[in-house]
Design a protein around this motif. Structure first.
Motif, PDB file in Angstrom:
ATOM      1  N   GLY A   1      12.621   1.720   5.229  1.00 51.00           N
ATOM      2  CA  GLY A   1      12.152   3.076   4.988  1.00 51.00           C
ATOM      3  C   GLY A   1      11.703   3.358   3.568  1.00 51.00           C
ATOM      4  N   GLU A   2      11.668   2.336   2.727  1.00 53.67           N
ATOM      5  CA  GLU A   2      11.322   2.559   1.321  1.00 53.67           C
ATOM      6  C   GLU A   2       9.847   2.949   1.183  1.00 53.67           C
ATOM      7  OE1 GLU A   2      11.843   2.970  -2.727  1.00 53.67           O
ATOM      8  OE2 GLU A   2      13.278   2.844  -1.081  1.00 53.67           O
ATOM      9  N   TYR A   3       9.594   3.909   0.318  1.00 55.85           N
ATOM     10  CA  TYR A   3       8.236   4.406   0.108  1.00 55.85           C
ATOM     11  C   TYR A   3       7.854   4.435  -1.367  1.00 55.85           C
ATOM     12  CZ  TYR A   3       4.226   7.574   0.136  1.00 55.85           C
ATOM     13  OH  TYR A   3       2.986   8.118  -0.057  1.00 55.85           O
ATOM     14  N   GLY A   4       8.635   5.170  -2.174  1.00 53.10           N
ATOM     15  CA  GLY A   4       8.236   5.431  -3.551  1.00 53.10           C
ATOM     16  C   GLY A   4       8.078   4.193  -4.401  1.00 53.10           C
ATOM     17  N   SER A   5       9.029   3.260  -4.324  1.00 54.40           N
ATOM     18  CA  SER A   5       8.958   2.080  -5.189  1.00 54.40           C
ATOM     19  C   SER A   5       7.968   1.045  -4.682  1.00 54.40           C
ATOM     20  CB  SER A   5      10.356   1.438  -5.303  1.00 54.40           C
ATOM     21  OG  SER A   5      10.816   1.014  -4.045  1.00 54.40           O
ATOM     22  N   VAL A   6       7.452   1.225  -3.466  1.00 58.81           N
ATOM     23  CA  VAL A   6       6.527   0.245  -2.885  1.00 58.81           C
ATOM     24  C   VAL A   6       5.081   0.707  -2.966  1.00 58.81           C
ATOM     25  CG1 VAL A   6       5.909  -0.972  -0.756  1.00 58.81           C
ATOM     26  CG2 VAL A   6       8.306  -0.652  -1.342  1.00 58.81           C
ATOM     27  N   VAL A   7       4.862   2.005  -2.820  1.00 59.95           N
ATOM     28  CA  VAL A   7       3.500   2.496  -2.651  1.00 59.95           C
ATOM     29  C   VAL A   7       2.630   2.216  -3.880  1.00 59.95           C
ATOM     30  CG1 VAL A   7       3.982   4.818  -3.535  1.00 59.95           C
ATOM     31  CG2 VAL A   7       2.186   4.478  -1.818  1.00 59.95           C
ATOM     32  N   PHE A   8       3.221   2.150  -5.076  1.00 59.02           N
ATOM     33  CA  PHE A   8       2.430   1.905  -6.282  1.00 59.02           C
ATOM     34  C   PHE A   8       2.051   0.435  -6.420  1.00 59.02           C
ATOM     35  CE2 PHE A   8       4.794   5.782  -7.287  1.00 59.02           C
ATOM     36  CZ  PHE A   8       3.769   6.604  -7.709  1.00 59.02           C
ATOM     37  N   ILE A   9       2.953  -0.455  -6.060  1.00 54.57           N
ATOM     38  CA  ILE A   9       2.718  -1.886  -6.275  1.00 54.57           C
ATOM     39  C   ILE A   9       2.025  -2.541  -5.095  1.00 54.57           C
ATOM     40  CG2 ILE A   9       4.896  -2.770  -5.299  1.00 54.57           C
ATOM     41  CD1 ILE A   9       5.115  -4.613  -7.714  1.00 54.57           C
ATOM     42  N   ALA A  10       1.933  -1.840  -3.960  1.00 50.99           N
ATOM     43  CA  ALA A  10       1.406  -2.452  -2.743  1.00 50.99           C
ATOM     44  C   ALA A  10      -0.109  -2.617  -2.771  1.00 50.99           C
ATOM     45  CB  ALA A  10       1.824  -1.625  -1.525  1.00 50.99           C
ATOM     46  N   GLY A  11      -0.815  -1.653  -3.333  1.00 51.40           N
ATOM     47  CA  GLY A  11      -2.268  -1.682  -3.248  1.00 51.40           C
ATOM     48  C   GLY A  11      -2.789  -0.910  -2.058  1.00 51.40           C
ATOM     49  N   ASN A  12      -1.986  -0.803  -0.980  1.00 58.11           N
ATOM     50  CA  ASN A  12      -2.264   0.069   0.163  1.00 58.11           C
ATOM     51  C   ASN A  12      -3.593  -0.231   0.848  1.00 58.11           C
ATOM     52  OD1 ASN A  12       0.131   1.405  -0.661  1.00 58.11           O
ATOM     53  ND2 ASN A  12      -1.052   2.677  -2.063  1.00 58.11           N
ATOM     54  N   LEU A  13      -3.873  -1.516   1.055  1.00 50.92           N
ATOM     55  CA  LEU A  13      -5.070  -1.905   1.785  1.00 50.92           C
ATOM     56  C   LEU A  13      -4.751  -1.920   3.272  1.00 50.92           C
ATOM     57  CD1 LEU A  13      -6.332  -4.872  -0.434  1.00 50.92           C
ATOM     58  CD2 LEU A  13      -7.181  -2.520  -0.396  1.00 50.92           C
ATOM     59  N   PRO A  14      -5.463  -1.135   4.092  1.00 48.18           N
ATOM     60  CA  PRO A  14      -5.170  -1.097   5.532  1.00 48.18           C
ATOM     61  C   PRO A  14      -5.246  -2.489   6.154  1.00 48.18           C
ATOM     62  CG  PRO A  14      -6.652   0.693   4.935  1.00 48.18           C
ATOM     63  CD  PRO A  14      -6.535  -0.187   3.724  1.00 48.18           C
ATOM     64  N   GLY A  15      -4.224  -2.823   6.913  1.00 49.30           N
ATOM     65  CA  GLY A  15      -4.179  -4.119   7.584  1.00 49.30           C
ATOM     66  C   GLY A  15      -3.693  -5.249   6.722  1.00 49.30           C
ATOM     67  N   LYS A  16      -3.506  -5.013   5.403  1.00 45.58           N
ATOM     68  CA  LYS A  16      -3.095  -6.085   4.505  1.00 45.58           C
ATOM     69  C   LYS A  16      -1.837  -5.728   3.715  1.00 45.58           C
ATOM     70  CE  LYS A  16      -7.756  -7.998   3.959  1.00 45.58           C
ATOM     71  NZ  LYS A  16      -8.837  -8.363   2.987  1.00 45.58           N
ATOM     72  N   THR A  17      -1.881  -4.628   2.980  1.00 48.17           N
ATOM     73  CA  THR A  17      -0.728  -4.253   2.156  1.00 48.17           C
ATOM     74  C   THR A  17      -0.315  -2.803   2.407  1.00 48.17           C
ATOM     75  OG1 THR A  17      -2.152  -3.601   0.295  1.00 48.17           O
ATOM     76  CG2 THR A  17      -1.354  -5.884   0.339  1.00 48.17           C
ATOM     77  N   GLU A  18      -0.603  -2.296   3.576  1.00 47.91           N
ATOM     78  CA  GLU A  18      -0.247  -0.926   3.924  1.00 47.91           C
ATOM     79  C   GLU A  18       1.065  -0.933   4.707  1.00 47.91           C
ATOM     80  OE1 GLU A  18      -2.929   2.722   5.309  1.00 47.91           O
ATOM     81  OE2 GLU A  18      -2.582   1.273   6.927  1.00 47.91           O
ATOM     82  N   ILE A  19       2.089  -0.265   4.173  1.00 46.65           N
ATOM     83  CA  ILE A  19       3.392  -0.238   4.824  1.00 46.65           C
ATOM     84  C   ILE A  19       3.447   0.886   5.852  1.00 46.65           C
ATOM     85  CG2 ILE A  19       4.630  -1.294   2.900  1.00 46.65           C
ATOM     86  CD1 ILE A  19       5.481   1.516   2.029  1.00 46.65           C
ATOM     87  N   ALA A  20       4.387   0.784   6.783  1.00 44.63           N
ATOM     88  CA  ALA A  20       4.483   1.766   7.863  1.00 44.63           C
ATOM     89  C   ALA A  20       4.795   3.184   7.357  1.00 44.63           C
ATOM     90  CB  ALA A  20       5.522   1.309   8.875  1.00 44.63           C
ATOM     91  N   PRO A  21       5.732   3.380   6.404  1.00 44.97           N
ATOM     92  CA  PRO A  21       5.963   4.743   5.916  1.00 44.97           C
ATOM     93  C   PRO A  21       4.712   5.391   5.322  1.00 44.97           C
ATOM     94  CG  PRO A  21       7.795   3.329   5.286  1.00 44.97           C
ATOM     95  CD  PRO A  21       6.738   2.440   5.851  1.00 44.97           C
ATOM     96  N   LEU A  22       3.897   4.613   4.622  1.00 43.21           N
ATOM     97  CA  LEU A  22       2.656   5.161   4.079  1.00 43.21           C
ATOM     98  C   LEU A  22       1.700   5.546   5.198  1.00 43.21           C
ATOM     99  CD1 LEU A  22       0.724   5.818   1.758  1.00 43.21           C
ATOM    100  CD2 LEU A  22       0.001   3.424   1.783  1.00 43.21           C
ATOM    101  N   LEU A  23       1.642   4.738   6.244  1.00 40.38           N
ATOM    102  CA  LEU A  23       0.767   5.044   7.370  1.00 40.38           C
ATOM    103  C   LEU A  23       1.185   6.352   8.039  1.00 40.38           C
ATOM    104  CD1 LEU A  23      -1.591   4.194   9.131  1.00 40.38           C
ATOM    105  CD2 LEU A  23       0.007   2.836  10.503  1.00 40.38           C
ATOM    106  N   ILE A  24       2.492   6.605   8.111  1.00 36.57           N
ATOM    107  CA  ILE A  24       2.979   7.871   8.672  1.00 36.57           C
ATOM    108  C   ILE A  24       2.508   9.043   7.821  1.00 36.57           C
ATOM    109  CG2 ILE A  24       5.057   9.229   9.107  1.00 36.57           C
ATOM    110  CD1 ILE A  24       6.456   6.661   9.901  1.00 36.57           C
ATOM    111  N   VAL A  25       2.603   8.900   6.495  1.00 33.80           N
ATOM    112  CA  VAL A  25       2.140   9.960   5.595  1.00 33.80           C
ATOM    113  C   VAL A  25       0.645  10.202   5.771  1.00 33.80           C
ATOM    114  CG1 VAL A  25       1.857  10.602   3.174  1.00 33.80           C
ATOM    115  CG2 VAL A  25       3.981   9.540   3.929  1.00 33.80           C
ATOM    116  N   ILE A  26      -0.121   9.134   5.898  1.00 39.32           N
ATOM    117  CA  ILE A  26      -1.571   9.266   6.076  1.00 39.32           C
ATOM    118  C   ILE A  26      -1.890  10.012   7.368  1.00 39.32           C
ATOM    119  CG2 ILE A  26      -3.694   7.964   6.497  1.00 39.32           C
ATOM    120  CD1 ILE A  26      -2.635   5.842   4.588  1.00 39.32           C
TER     121      ILE A  26
END
Length: 272
Positions: A206-231
């Motif tokens: 369920g981690e979001y804050g410490s991951v979202v900055f370092i992930a890059g958030n590329l859909p299908g590659k570095t996008e985590i499930a909690p971020l997808l819920i926010v989107i």
């Protein structure tokens, strides 16, 4: 008239059930009901979307790997802090709790600054062709960082209470260091180690804050499930967001049941 052993038991039980119902049960019931606005086919379609499947695989896969890595790291660190005296031990012991104290966004920014291509560690990794930040490896590093304290703090009390005479007895019977670790120490640590790993896994999923900055958030590659819920929430797709959340709850619940079963097995084996 039969009197309860515990004064006020009925009132205490009522307050406890009301609290659990309002804080735990009702939100979970709402989460379970909301996705079915889409219908069965809509829920299946929402969860089978490549972007959703990739996000779920990434979140749960890296969370499991991070928790497994934290097992040996946590044992080593807990053993060092418990069994050895050295300068700076108390400072190191306090630093273990740093991921608890730091706001998750601050931890994410700090990790990104360190592991970015221009950061001190990220630049060294880039020289050998390893991309840390804005990659699955960066997410993995963040999940290891936030999960390690759970394993260490679960093991320390057990190590402190572990009778050293048992190890000394094993030594007098001819056991070497490896045999003492495998046959004497690890069986005693087993249930607590599984508990710490399960807590680290649950936090990582369920981690979001410490991951979202370092992930890059590329859909299908570095996008985590909690971020997808926010989107999805930002797109007013509440049913789709609830479907992803329900899938995470179901997978997490199944994983924790399996982990608790393993913990119970190890506890019974230790008593045998």
């Amino acid at each position: 008239m039969v009197h309860s052993v515990l004064p006020g038991f009925g009132l205490s039980l009522g307050i406890t059930l009301a609290y659990l119902g309002a804080i735990v049960v009702l939100p979970l019931v709402a989460l379970a009901i909301r996705p079915w606005e889409l219908g069965l086919n809509g829920v299946v379609h929402a969860l089978a979307a490549p972007r959703v499947a990739a996000a779920l695989r990434l979140s749960f896969g890296l969370s499991a790997l991070a928790a497994l890595l934290n097992a040996p790291l946590g044992v080593l660190l807990a053993w060092t802090l418990t069994r050895y005296e050295f300068p700076g031990r108390r400072i190191l012991d306090a630093l273990v709790d740093l991921p608890f104290a730091l706001p998750t966004a601050v931890a994410g920014i700090a990790l990104t600054a360190i592991y970015a291509p221009t950061g001190p560690l990220g630049s060294l990794a880039a020289k050998v062709g390893i991309k840390t930040a804005y990659s699955p490896l960066g997410i993995f590093i963040a999940l290891v960082f936030i999960g390690l304290p759970f394993v260490v703090r679960s093991l320390q009390p057990v190590l402190q209470d572990l009778d050293k005479e048992v190890e000394e007895a094993a030594t007098t019977l001819g056991a070497n260091a490896l045999q003492r670790a495998v046959r004497v120490i690890l069986p005693a640590l087993g249930p607590s180690l599984v508990s710490g790993v399960s807590l680290a896994f649950a936090r990582a999923v369920g981690e979001y804050g410490s991951v979202v900055f370092i992930a890059g958030n590329l859909p299908g590659k570095t996008e985590i499930a909690p971020l997808l819920i926010v989107i999805k929430l930002e797109q007013y797709d509440y049913a789709g967001a609830a479907a992803v959340g329900l899938a995470m709850v179901a997978i997490s619940f199944g994983s924790l049941v399996a982990i608790n079963g393993l913990q119970l097995f190890l506890a019974r084996r230790g008593k045998a």
